[in-house]
Design a protein around this motif. Structure first.
Motif, PDB file in Angstrom:
ATOM      1  N   TYR A 156      18.582  38.765   7.128  1.00 54.51           N
ATOM      2  CA  TYR A 156      17.231  39.299   6.986  1.00 54.51           C
ATOM      3  C   TYR A 156      17.238  40.609   6.195  1.00 54.51           C
ATOM      4  N   ASN A 193      15.480  43.435   2.057  1.00 50.77           N
ATOM      5  CA  ASN A 193      14.936  44.788   1.993  1.00 50.77           C
ATOM      6  C   ASN A 193      15.433  45.548   0.778  1.00 50.77           C
ATOM      7  N   ASP A 233      11.250  32.734  -0.577  1.00 50.24           N
ATOM      8  CA  ASP A 233      11.914  34.019  -0.347  1.00 50.24           C
ATOM      9  C   ASP A 233      13.281  34.075  -1.016  1.00 50.24           C
ATOM     10  N   GLY A 288       7.552  31.267   9.347  1.00 49.21           N
ATOM     11  CA  GLY A 288       7.053  32.611   9.609  1.00 49.21           C
ATOM     12  C   GLY A 288       8.060  33.675   9.228  1.00 49.21           C
ATOM     13  N   THR A 289       9.313  33.442   9.580  1.00 52.76           N
ATOM     14  CA  THR A 289      10.373  34.391   9.208  1.00 52.76           C
ATOM     15  C   THR A 289      10.534  34.460   7.697  1.00 52.76           C
ATOM     16  N   ASN A 303       8.247  33.892   5.441  1.00 51.64           N
ATOM     17  CA  ASN A 303       7.117  34.620   4.867  1.00 51.64           C
ATOM     18  C   ASN A 303       7.321  36.125   4.996  1.00 51.64           C
ATOM     19  N   SER A 304       7.854  36.558   6.142  1.00 48.74           N
ATOM     20  CA  SER A 304       8.131  37.988   6.322  1.00 48.74           C
ATOM     21  C   SER A 304       9.203  38.458   5.347  1.00 48.74           C
ATOM     22  N   ARG A 305      10.227  37.639   5.159  1.00 49.32           N
ATOM     23  CA  ARG A 305      11.275  38.009   4.204  1.00 49.32           C
ATOM     24  C   ARG A 305      10.710  38.050   2.782  1.00 49.32           C
ATOM     25  N   ASP A 323       7.583  38.780   1.949  1.00 47.03           N
ATOM     26  CA  ASP A 323       6.813  40.020   1.843  1.00 47.03           C
ATOM     27  C   ASP A 323       7.730  41.202   1.566  1.00 47.03           C
ATOM     28  N   ASP A 324       8.841  41.256   2.260  1.00 47.26           N
ATOM     29  CA  ASP A 324       9.766  42.381   2.108  1.00 47.26           C
ATOM     30  C   ASP A 324      10.349  42.438   0.699  1.00 47.26           C
ATOM     31  N   CYS A 328       2.321  38.940  -2.882  1.00 46.92           N
ATOM     32  CA  CYS A 328       3.604  39.139  -3.549  1.00 46.92           C
ATOM     33  C   CYS A 328       3.425  39.746  -4.940  1.00 46.92           C
TER      34      CYS A 328
END
Length: 544
Positions: free
Chosen positions: A226, A230, A300, A471-472, A474-476, A478-479, A511
């Motif tokens: 994950y 970042n 992602d 869901g995970t 999508n969060s990745r 976004d990051d 994005c």
């Protein structure tokens, strides 16, 4: 004749006499009209001179700022002004030339001092016609990552009903390549193609440049943590985990028996792998045209590789490929750093859907041996699994070897004793087994049919299958998009939602670098999106 000699009476009559009054008024009007007409003439002369001077100055500035001409910019500017007959009007200190790598700015001021013909009657003896301007040519070294969705749904019909979505994408991406290289020198623009589905496959030569301990030679993907989302950087010395090779779906057997097209998590065909940093339109379009659909959707991971190949941390990998003659040497030093001021970095992310589940195998299987053995002569499989009684009804209990082929084709005597199987059976590592059969086939035919269907099947499918949910992912996504947009290397992120639903459109809009960098299109409109993006690369402009 009687003459009144009284002076007082004479002055009174003169004062009251109105004869000739219009002549005086007309003289005043004539003088005023002459002044106004003369002012107009002077102003017309001024504007003509100013327009001529500005036109000559603009032409000289553009010629001097042209990076393709090798002469001294100031000399070029002055030569143009001399040929226009305007060299005497260039102000002291002009032109001012500012240059950098692939950048040139030329600024100049010029003024014509125009004597007036009529306005001097009002005390204005001279009009100054100024001309000022700046021409900038910044032919940036452009680095582009085309992140393209090749998941299974791209093989579905587009809204046109006559072509697949992948065919629409291929036509649009080909046009994009043509437009980019019609306007740019191939040595100045590099394009990397990053196809993605469940995973992003690297060509083996690119994978070799990263710190990956290979567990097999069947495919070339890596798993990210994950935290990897970042940062845009991906140092070549960072330890990366090689994706295990397997296909989770479908009860497909050995390819030599069934000839099924299996959906590997990491697709092994060369056309589905990254094409790193090319400036050859024919090579780029050939790669685009060879794309085929299959697998889930991992936007992602696509974006992660797209930005990683624009980040300077990829320089060692690209330089190694250059040394091996696998990337053109004109791209030495890429991806550039922001400090160099050399590069404009563009990420174009296209999808027809949304993030879906990503599959991985439990690490306990990495490098381990399975219970499945192969007869190298017949290619038949045998599973080292005790019968537990005489389940096959042959009256011989506790036989050692389960023979899946007998079960599959409805034969009796599904278990064998040691002396009944070939003597040269070869035990298969999981990597090799998963290259030959899908997980479902292995779980079903090799285990589920032996004893308790549920527990045996789960032991080889659900219990060893790890997932990353949408869901995970999508969060990745976004990051990684956020850090790309805020990256000091000035990455610009364009996103294209091709026939997507509203939730997917929202994800892709978030994005993008801005609302104007997101395109939601359907059918042939995807062509317009790629055209619009292509038009924004490398412009020569004249600014005031």
């Amino acid at each position: 004749m009687f003459i009144n000699s009284n002076p007082k009476d004479f002055l009174t009559r003169f004062r009251k006499d109105e004869d000739g009054g219009m002549i005086i008024f007309s003289l005043y009007l004539f003088v005023m009209m002459l002044a106004i007409g003369g002012m107009a003439v002077d102003l017309m002369r001024f504007e003509t001179a100013r327009a001529q001077l500005q036109s000559c100055t603009d032409t000289a500035l553009l010629a001097a700022a042209d990076l393709d001409q090798g002469n001294d910019p100031a000399t070029v500017f002055n030569d143009y002004m001399d040929k226009c007959g305007m060299s005497d009007f260039v102000q002291t200190g002009s032109p001012v030339v500012v240059e950098g790598i692939n950048y040139r700015s030329v600024t100049a001021d010029a003024t014509i001092e125009l004597p007036t013909l009529f306005m001097n009657m009002m005390g204005i003896t001279q009009l100054d016609a100024p001309s000022t301007g700046t021409a900038i040519e910044s032919v940036s070294e452009v680095e582009i990552s085309l992140v393209l969705d090749i998941s299974g749904s791209m093989g579905w019909a587009s809204n046109t009903g006559t072509t697949t979505k992948l065919e629409e994408l291929q036509a649009a991406a080909n046009l994009f390549v043509d437009m980019i290289y019609q306007r740019s020198d191939p040595d100045e623009v590099s394009i990397s193609i990053i196809p993605y589905s469940t995973q992003v496959a690297l060509p083996p030569n690119l994978l070799d440049q990263y710190n990956v301990t290979r567990g097999h030679n069947y495919s070339s993907c890596v798993n990210f943590d994950y935290d990897d989302f970042n940062t845009v950087s991906l140092p070549t010395n960072q330890a990366l985990e090689h994706t295990q090779h397997f296909a989770p779906w479908g009860k497909y057997g050995p390819v030599r028996y069934d000839h099924y097209n299996r959906s590997y998590v990491c697709r092994p065909e060369a056309a589905s792998a990254i094409l790193p940093m090319s400036g050859d339109p024919d090579v780029l379009k050939a790669h685009i045209n060879a794309l085929t659909p299959g697998g889930n959707t991992s936007i992602d991971i696509g974006v992660k590789w797209g930005v990683a190949l624009l980040d300077p941390s990829a320089q060692p990998a690209i330089n190694a490929l250059i040394a091996n003659n696998e990337v053109n040497s004109v791209f030495s030093g890429r991806p550039y750093t922001v400090a160099s001021g050399q590069s404009m970095k563009i990420v174009i992310v296209m999808t027809d859907g949304k993030n879906t589940t990503q599959y991985m195998l439990d690490d306990t299987l990495r490098g381990s041996m399975s219970d499945v053995y192969e007869d190298p002569v017949s290619g038949h499989y045998f599973v080292d699994s005790d019968e537990e009684g005489h389940r096959d009804g042959d009256g011989i209990p506790d036989e050692r070897w389960f023979y899946p082929r007998a079960e599959r084709y409805g034969w009796g005597n599904q278990w064998r004793r040691d002396w009944e199987v070939p003597a040269n059976l070869r035990q298969l590592p999981y990597s090799e087994l998963m290259n030959e059969v899908t997980m479902q086939y292995n779980a079903d035919y090799h285990y589920g049919r032996q004893h308790d269907w549920s527990s045996d099947y789960n032991s080889q499918y659900n219990n060893i299958l790890e997932t990353v949910n949408a869901g995970t992912k999508n969060s990745r996504l976004d990051d990684i998009c956020d850090v790309a947009k805020s990256d000091p290397n000035n990455m610009v992120v364009y996103t294209i939602g091709f026939e997507v639903d509203d939730p997917s459109a929202a994800v892709m809009a978030d994005c993008a670098s801005s609302a104007s960098h997101f395109y939601r299109v359907g059918g042939p409109e995807i062509m317009d999106a790629f055209q619009s993006i292509a038009r924004q690369v490398n412009e020569l402009r004249l600014v005031q």
